[in-house]
Design an enzyme around this catalytic site. Structure first.
Site, PDB file in Angstrom:
ATOM      1  N   LYS A  27       1.253 -62.163  11.011  1.00  9.67           N
ATOM      2  CA  LYS A  27       2.130 -62.550  12.340  1.00  9.67           C
ATOM      3  C   LYS A  27       3.003 -63.941  12.552  1.00  9.67           C
ATOM      4  O   LYS A  27       2.535 -64.737  11.901  1.00  9.67           O
ATOM      5  CB  LYS A  27       0.474 -62.652  13.727  1.00  9.67           C
ATOM      6  CG  LYS A  27       0.988 -63.523  14.457  1.00  9.67           C
ATOM      7  CD  LYS A  27       2.404 -62.834  15.676  1.00  9.67           C
ATOM      8  CE  LYS A  27       2.017 -63.666  16.954  1.00  9.67           C
ATOM      9  NZ  LYS A  27       3.704 -64.164  16.777  1.00  9.67           N
ATOM     10  N   ARG A  47       8.657 -59.703  25.737  1.00 12.72           N
ATOM     11  CA  ARG A  47       7.006 -59.212  25.843  1.00 12.72           C
ATOM     12  C   ARG A  47       7.232 -59.228  28.323  1.00 12.72           C
ATOM     13  O   ARG A  47       6.614 -58.624  28.569  1.00 12.72           O
ATOM     14  CB  ARG A  47       6.994 -60.292  25.980  1.00 12.72           C
ATOM     15  CG  ARG A  47       4.849 -59.794  25.583  1.00 12.72           C
ATOM     16  CD  ARG A  47       4.405 -60.549  24.782  1.00 12.72           C
ATOM     17  NE  ARG A  47       3.473 -61.484  25.705  1.00 12.72           N
ATOM     18  CZ  ARG A  47       2.987 -62.642  25.843  1.00 12.72           C
ATOM     19  NH1 ARG A  47       2.154 -62.594  23.895  1.00 12.72           N
ATOM     20  NH2 ARG A  47       2.747 -63.566  26.149  1.00 12.72           N
ATOM     21  N   GLU A  75       9.180 -58.647  16.447  1.00  8.21           N
ATOM     22  CA  GLU A  75       9.479 -60.117  16.390  1.00  8.21           C
ATOM     23  C   GLU A  75      10.379 -61.146  15.925  1.00  8.21           C
ATOM     24  O   GLU A  75      11.028 -60.114  14.723  1.00  8.21           O
ATOM     25  CB  GLU A  75       8.553 -60.535  15.636  1.00  8.21           C
ATOM     26  CG  GLU A  75       7.788 -61.803  16.412  1.00  8.21           C
ATOM     27  CD  GLU A  75       6.969 -61.963  16.894  1.00  8.21           C
ATOM     28  OE1 GLU A  75       6.100 -63.267  17.609  1.00  8.21           O
ATOM     29  OE2 GLU A  75       6.377 -61.402  17.560  1.00  8.21           O
ATOM     30  N   ARG A 186      -8.184 -52.096  26.359  1.00  9.60           N
ATOM     31  CA  ARG A 186      -8.733 -53.318  25.597  1.00  9.60           C
ATOM     32  C   ARG A 186      -9.261 -52.384  24.156  1.00  9.60           C
ATOM     33  O   ARG A 186      -9.395 -52.716  23.046  1.00  9.60           O
ATOM     34  CB  ARG A 186      -9.612 -53.605  26.058  1.00  9.60           C
ATOM     35  CG  ARG A 186      -9.268 -54.929  26.496  1.00  9.60           C
ATOM     36  CD  ARG A 186      -9.773 -56.167  27.091  1.00  9.60           C
ATOM     37  NE  ARG A 186     -10.834 -57.147  26.423  1.00  9.60           N
ATOM     38  CZ  ARG A 186     -10.152 -58.093  26.000  1.00  9.60           C
ATOM     39  NH1 ARG A 186      -9.081 -58.356  26.056  1.00  9.60           N
ATOM     40  NH2 ARG A 186     -10.544 -58.727  25.482  1.00  9.60           N
TER      41      ARG A 186
END
Length: 291
Positions: A27, A47, A75, A186
């Site tokens: 990340k 986002r 990203e 989730r």
């Protein structure tokens, strides 16, 4: 697939999962975006579904040769040769402007998922399929689009958290190889193990002049509110003032915090450092807008 598109948001965990069947990727210190090639050209979406194409023209140019219908999740980052790490502040400056200023450092899209290719929505497909096709797509793009560093070895991922942290690696995102791309689910959520020494808080408002605030009023993850100390430096104050311009209400007196401050119409995420002890001290780190 039509824009805007909903992106999967990782679920925070304390450790990198072990065992077979996991895909671990770094990340980075950047902005989450989706890049889509359409019949009208390339679009870059944040986002929060805001169109940020003008801020990242080199990413659009790098994807111009890809087929219409391609949608990449990744990203956006800026690398600083001088610092030897990813430069979030330089990226932030680009994102808050209407377009990059002349001479601004170039951005790169670090791609980690593929949501669609021409005539095919890949989101129901397992990650293993999406990953293989992503690598093929990235190979056809310009050098400003790269595939994220990834491994199946949890121990290797742990080593990256130690070795690459000085370069701007924030943590590790882990996904099941057999998982579909399901935003909001989730059970299928990605796991993010963070190594940063900061925590996310909600920016509720500012203390002092709106254009150059003295401090930030934040809500911590445990629900407490706090005023950041010490006073913001000139650069942080200017950037924060630019980000909240036109969104501040009238100044209010807060007896609990013993300060007068101006509330923000729509709270955003900021990073803070929290030092506990006899008195809890909260230091402002930086704005991380949800764009």
């Amino acid at each position: 697939m039509r824009l805007p598109v909903e992106l999967v948001r990782p679920r925070a965990v304390e450790s990198i999962p072990d065992g077979p069947g996991w895909h671990h990727s770094v990340k980075l210190d950047g902005w989450r975006v989706a890049l889509a090639v359409t019949g009208e050209g390339v679009r870059v979406q944040s986002r929060s579904k805001r169109d940020v194409t003008p801020q990242f023209p080199e990413l659009a140019a790098a994807a111009a040769g890809l087929e219409a219908g391609t949608v990449i999740d990744g990203e956006a980052v800026v690398w600083s040769e001088e610092q030897g790490r990813f430069d979030f502040e330089a990226l932030q400056s680009r994102g808050l402007a209407r377009r990059p200023r002349p001479g601004a450092p170039g951005a790169v899209l670090v791609a980690f998922d593929l949501l669609a290719v021409p005539y095919t929505d890949l989101r129901p497909s397992p990650l293993r399929t999406r990953w293989a096709r992503l690598r093929d797509v990235v190979g056809q793009a310009g050098p400003e689009i790269q595939t994220v560093l990834a491994t199946e070895d949890a121990e290797q991922a742990r080593a990256w958290t130690r070795e690459l942290r000085p370069r701007g690696v924030e943590g590790i995102v882990s996904k099941r190889w057999d998982s579909a791309y399901r935003p909001g689910d989730r059970r299928a959520a990605w796991r993010k193990m963070r190594i940063s020494d900061t925590v996310d808080a909600r920016l509720l408002g500012v203390v002092g002049p709106g254009r150059r605030p003295w401090s930030a009023v934040v809500a911590l993850p445990d629900g407490r509110r706090a005023v950041t100390t010490p006073r913001l430096d000139s650069v942080a104050a200017a950037r924060l003032g630019q980000a909240v311009a036109g969104q501040l209400g009238e100044e209010v007196r807060d007896a609990e915090l013993d300060v007068r401050w101006r509330p923000l119409a729509e709270p955003v995420t900021v990073e803070v450092r929290v030092r506990t002890g006899r008195d809890t001290l909260v230091r402002y780190a930086r704005l991380r807008p949800e764009m």
